[in-house]
Write an enzyme that holds these catalytic residues in place. Structure first.
Site, PDB file in Angstrom:
ATOM      1  N   SER A   1      55.426  52.319  34.120  1.00 14.43           N
ATOM      2  CA  SER A   1      55.135  53.000  32.853  1.00 14.43           C
ATOM      3  C   SER A   1      53.710  52.775  32.365  1.00 14.43           C
ATOM      4  O   SER A   1      53.182  53.591  31.609  1.00 14.43           O
ATOM      5  CB  SER A   1      56.119  52.527  31.778  1.00 14.43           C
ATOM      6  OG  SER A   1      56.268  51.127  31.819  1.00 14.43           O
ATOM      7  N   ARG A   2      53.114  51.668  32.772  1.00 16.32           N
ATOM      8  CA  ARG A   2      51.787  51.320  32.219  1.00 16.32           C
ATOM      9  C   ARG A   2      50.945  50.644  33.291  1.00 16.32           C
ATOM     10  O   ARG A   2      51.448  50.284  34.347  1.00 16.32           O
ATOM     11  CB  ARG A   2      51.943  50.313  31.079  1.00 16.32           C
ATOM     12  CG  ARG A   2      52.604  50.841  29.872  1.00 16.32           C
ATOM     13  CD  ARG A   2      52.633  49.791  28.798  1.00 16.32           C
ATOM     14  NE  ARG A   2      53.720  48.835  28.940  1.00 16.32           N
ATOM     15  CZ  ARG A   2      53.597  47.522  28.736  1.00 16.32           C
ATOM     16  NH1 ARG A   2      52.442  47.010  28.416  1.00 16.32           N
ATOM     17  NH2 ARG A   2      54.648  46.734  28.857  1.00 16.32           N
TER      18      ARG A   2
ATOM     19  N   VAL B   1      64.556  44.517  35.890  1.00 19.06           N
ATOM     20  CA  VAL B   1      64.586  44.050  37.284  1.00 19.06           C
ATOM     21  C   VAL B   1      65.222  42.664  37.417  1.00 19.06           C
ATOM     22  O   VAL B   1      65.582  42.255  38.509  1.00 19.06           O
ATOM     23  CB  VAL B   1      63.184  44.045  37.948  1.00 19.06           C
ATOM     24  CG1 VAL B   1      62.621  45.441  38.095  1.00 19.06           C
ATOM     25  CG2 VAL B   1      62.216  43.119  37.224  1.00 19.06           C
TER      26      VAL B   1
ATOM     27  N   TYR C   1      53.845  31.484  35.664  1.00 19.95           N
ATOM     28  CA  TYR C   1      53.400  32.737  36.287  1.00 19.95           C
ATOM     29  C   TYR C   1      52.790  32.475  37.673  1.00 19.95           C
ATOM     30  O   TYR C   1      53.069  33.189  38.634  1.00 19.95           O
ATOM     31  CB  TYR C   1      52.391  33.387  35.344  1.00 19.95           C
ATOM     32  CG  TYR C   1      51.828  34.713  35.769  1.00 19.95           C
ATOM     33  CD1 TYR C   1      52.587  35.891  35.673  1.00 19.95           C
ATOM     34  CD2 TYR C   1      50.515  34.820  36.243  1.00 19.95           C
ATOM     35  CE1 TYR C   1      52.043  37.109  36.035  1.00 19.95           C
ATOM     36  CE2 TYR C   1      49.971  36.039  36.606  1.00 19.95           C
ATOM     37  CZ  TYR C   1      50.739  37.183  36.499  1.00 19.95           C
ATOM     38  OH  TYR C   1      50.209  38.396  36.859  1.00 19.95           O
TER      39      TYR C   1
ATOM     40  N   ALA D   1      53.433  29.984  39.646  1.00 20.76           N
ATOM     41  CA  ALA D   1      54.517  29.594  40.559  1.00 20.76           C
ATOM     42  C   ALA D   1      55.265  30.837  41.046  1.00 20.76           C
ATOM     43  O   ALA D   1      55.579  30.964  42.237  1.00 20.76           O
ATOM     44  CB  ALA D   1      55.486  28.639  39.858  1.00 20.76           C
TER      45      ALA D   1
ATOM     46  N   ILE E   1      42.458  42.233  36.013  1.00 22.41           N
ATOM     47  CA  ILE E   1      42.462  43.703  35.963  1.00 22.41           C
ATOM     48  C   ILE E   1      42.631  44.144  34.510  1.00 22.41           C
ATOM     49  O   ILE E   1      43.424  43.553  33.769  1.00 22.41           O
ATOM     50  CB  ILE E   1      43.649  44.257  36.814  1.00 22.41           C
ATOM     51  CG1 ILE E   1      43.650  43.665  38.238  1.00 22.41           C
ATOM     52  CG2 ILE E   1      43.642  45.781  36.836  1.00 22.41           C
ATOM     53  CD1 ILE E   1      42.459  43.980  39.099  1.00 22.41           C
TER      54      ILE E   1
HETATM   55  P1  NAP Z   1      51.508  45.526  32.039  1.00 20.60           P
HETATM   56  O1  NAP Z   1      50.455  46.498  31.673  1.00 20.60           O
HETATM   57  O2  NAP Z   1      51.911  44.464  31.075  1.00 20.60           O
HETATM   58  O3  NAP Z   1      52.813  46.344  32.521  1.00 20.60           O
HETATM   59  C1  NAP Z   1      53.969  45.648  32.878  1.00 20.60           C
HETATM   60  C2  NAP Z   1      54.981  46.613  33.438  1.00 20.60           C
HETATM   61  O4  NAP Z   1      56.162  45.895  33.812  1.00 20.60           O
HETATM   62  C3  NAP Z   1      55.418  47.651  32.434  1.00 20.60           C
HETATM   63  O5  NAP Z   1      55.646  48.853  33.123  1.00 20.60           O
HETATM   64  C4  NAP Z   1      56.732  47.094  31.878  1.00 20.60           C
HETATM   65  O6  NAP Z   1      57.614  48.107  31.381  1.00 20.60           O
HETATM   66  C5  NAP Z   1      57.288  46.472  33.145  1.00 20.60           C
HETATM   67  N1  NAP Z   1      58.292  45.414  32.895  1.00 20.60           N
HETATM   68  C6  NAP Z   1      58.153  44.307  32.147  1.00 20.60           C
HETATM   69  N2  NAP Z   1      59.299  43.593  32.148  1.00 20.60           N
HETATM   70  C7  NAP Z   1      60.167  44.269  32.933  1.00 20.60           C
HETATM   71  C8  NAP Z   1      61.500  44.055  33.338  1.00 20.60           C
HETATM   72  N3  NAP Z   1      62.231  43.003  32.929  1.00 20.60           N
HETATM   73  N4  NAP Z   1      62.090  44.965  34.160  1.00 20.60           N
HETATM   74  C9  NAP Z   1      61.402  46.036  34.575  1.00 20.60           C
HETATM   75  N5  NAP Z   1      60.133  46.298  34.230  1.00 20.60           N
HETATM   76  C10 NAP Z   1      59.528  45.432  33.417  1.00 20.60           C
HETATM   77  O7  NAP Z   1      51.124  44.721  33.372  1.00 20.60           O
HETATM   78  P2  NAP Z   1      49.993  45.007  34.482  1.00 20.60           P
HETATM   79  O8  NAP Z   1      48.781  44.263  34.090  1.00 20.60           O
HETATM   80  O9  NAP Z   1      49.919  46.439  34.813  1.00 20.60           O
HETATM   81  O10 NAP Z   1      50.631  44.181  35.704  1.00 20.60           O
HETATM   82  C11 NAP Z   1      51.425  44.788  36.710  1.00 20.60           C
HETATM   83  C12 NAP Z   1      51.688  43.760  37.779  1.00 20.60           C
HETATM   84  O11 NAP Z   1      50.454  43.254  38.283  1.00 20.60           O
HETATM   85  C13 NAP Z   1      52.455  42.535  37.273  1.00 20.60           C
HETATM   86  O12 NAP Z   1      53.334  42.068  38.272  1.00 20.60           O
HETATM   87  C14 NAP Z   1      51.364  41.523  37.043  1.00 20.60           C
HETATM   88  O13 NAP Z   1      51.848  40.211  37.108  1.00 20.60           O
HETATM   89  C15 NAP Z   1      50.418  41.857  38.184  1.00 20.60           C
HETATM   90  N6  NAP Z   1      49.052  41.408  37.987  1.00 20.60           N
HETATM   91  C16 NAP Z   1      48.315  41.830  36.909  1.00 20.60           C
HETATM   92  C17 NAP Z   1      47.008  41.379  36.763  1.00 20.60           C
HETATM   93  C18 NAP Z   1      46.143  41.783  35.618  1.00 20.60           C
HETATM   94  O14 NAP Z   1      45.038  41.218  35.474  1.00 20.60           O
HETATM   95  N7  NAP Z   1      46.520  42.741  34.803  1.00 20.60           N
HETATM   96  C19 NAP Z   1      46.465  40.492  37.705  1.00 20.60           C
HETATM   97  C20 NAP Z   1      47.250  40.086  38.776  1.00 20.60           C
HETATM   98  C21 NAP Z   1      48.539  40.549  38.919  1.00 20.60           C
HETATM   99  P3  NAP Z   1      57.464  48.680  29.835  1.00 20.60           P
HETATM  100  O15 NAP Z   1      56.201  49.495  29.806  1.00 20.60           O
HETATM  101  O16 NAP Z   1      58.671  49.517  29.625  1.00 20.60           O
HETATM  102  O17 NAP Z   1      57.402  47.482  28.937  1.00 20.60           O
END
Ligand code: NAP
Length: 247
Positions: free
Chosen positions: A14-15, A64, A155, A157, A188
């Site tokens: 979604s985001r 999930v 996180y 871990a 990111i």
């Molecule tokens: P984000 O903008 O916070 O988006 C999180 C997404 O996960 C949203 O679509 C949210 O849905 C969904 N979500 C949260 N809890 C959930 C659950 N219990 N069941 C199903 N969906 C769930 O995060 P992002 O920055 O895009 O990160 C995406 C992935 O990349 C994550 O695994 C994060 O750990 C990883 N990551 C991010 C970064 C960074 O710097 N941003 C760096 C390294 C790794 P809703 O929109 O409905 O709430």
């Protein structure tokens, strides 16, 4: 299976990173199934972006971390209904805090969504993909799973666990031509990092050899590569998308 639509399932589409992944995989020709948990309007926006660009997409509400809900989605919407070509385990949350003050619940919740949630989807996808004898699974880990980060013991871990899970699953599924890889993004620009102060953002940018935070598209392009035919001999690997922060 050939008459079924080649489909990519993106959790948390979604985001942020998941939305960019969903759009990019749709551009690559997949029907995209994306999931959300709390923001249906954002999920619908991703679906609109894809359909307006001529692609096919559907959004599903899914926690999930809930094994019954995960099993139901695969049973009701995926198995025998589409050709599940790609699974991207992207859904994730943070609940940051220093170790000495971290509550049990904040540790457990982050592991339940980021690690166990990815396992639940991986296991369901593997049942289908091994039968099909093709499939690509891509787990979104993190640079902090590789290098650690003060204030993110839960996180980091979970994200390190995803790397071990990726390598084990790659070995189990390779005989059926299913590949399993991880992408490890650095910092990111998404909602997850939006809470950072301008000062912290500048400090991170200075620590990154390429001199900037990454974009969701930077990560999506790496995912699309691992999903493509060009990556058919790559499995069990971690592709870092971090601007050189950790090499
Ligand atoms: P984000 O903008 O916070 O988006 C999180 C997404 O996960 C949203 O679509 C949210 O849905 C969904 N979500 C949260 N809890 C959930 C659950 N219990 N069941 C199903 N969906 C769930 O995060 P992002 O920055 O895009 O990160 C995406 C992935 O990349 C994550 O695994 C994060 O750990 C990883 N990551 C991010 C970064 C960074 O710097 N941003 C760096 C390294 C790794 P809703 O929109 O409905 O709430």
């Amino acid at each position: 299976m050939s008459e079924l639509l080649s489909t990519a399932l993106v959790t948390g589409g979604s985001r942020g990173i998941g939305r960019a992944v969903a759009r990019t995989l749709a551009d690559a020709g997949y029907q995209v199934f994306l999931t959300y948990i709390s923001k249906p309007e954002e999920a619908e926006q991703t679906v609109r972006d894809i359909t307006e660009a001529g692609g096919l997409a559907r959004a599903f509400k899914l926690d999930v971390g809930d094994s019954d809900s995960v099993a139901a989605l695969f049973r009701d919407e995926i198995r025998d209904k589409v050709d599940l070509a790609v699974l991207v385990n992207n859904a994730g949350i943070t609940k940051d805090g220093l170790m000495l003050r971290m509550k049990d619940d904040d540790f457990d919740k982050v592991l339940a969504i980021n690690l166990r949630g990815a396992f639940l989807c991986l296991r369901e996808a593997a049942k289908i993909m091994t039968r099909q004898r093709h499939g690509r699974i891509i787990n979104i880990s993190s640079v902090v799973g590789q290098m650690g980060n003060a204030g993110q013991i839960n996180y980091s871990a979970a994200k390190a666990g995803l790397i071990g899970m990726t390598k084990s699953a790659a070995k189990e599924l390779a005989p059926r031509s299913v590949t399993v890889n991880a992408v490890a993004p650095g910092f990111i620009e998404t909602d997850m990092t939006a809470a950072l102060s301008e000062e912290a953002r500048d400090a991170y940018a200075k620590a990154i050899p390429l001199g900037r935070l990454g974009s969701a598209q930077d990560v999506a392009d790496a995912v699309a590569f691992l999903a493509s035919d060009k990556a058919s001999y790559i499995t069990g690997q971690v592709l870092a998308v971090n601007g050189g922060l950790y090499c």
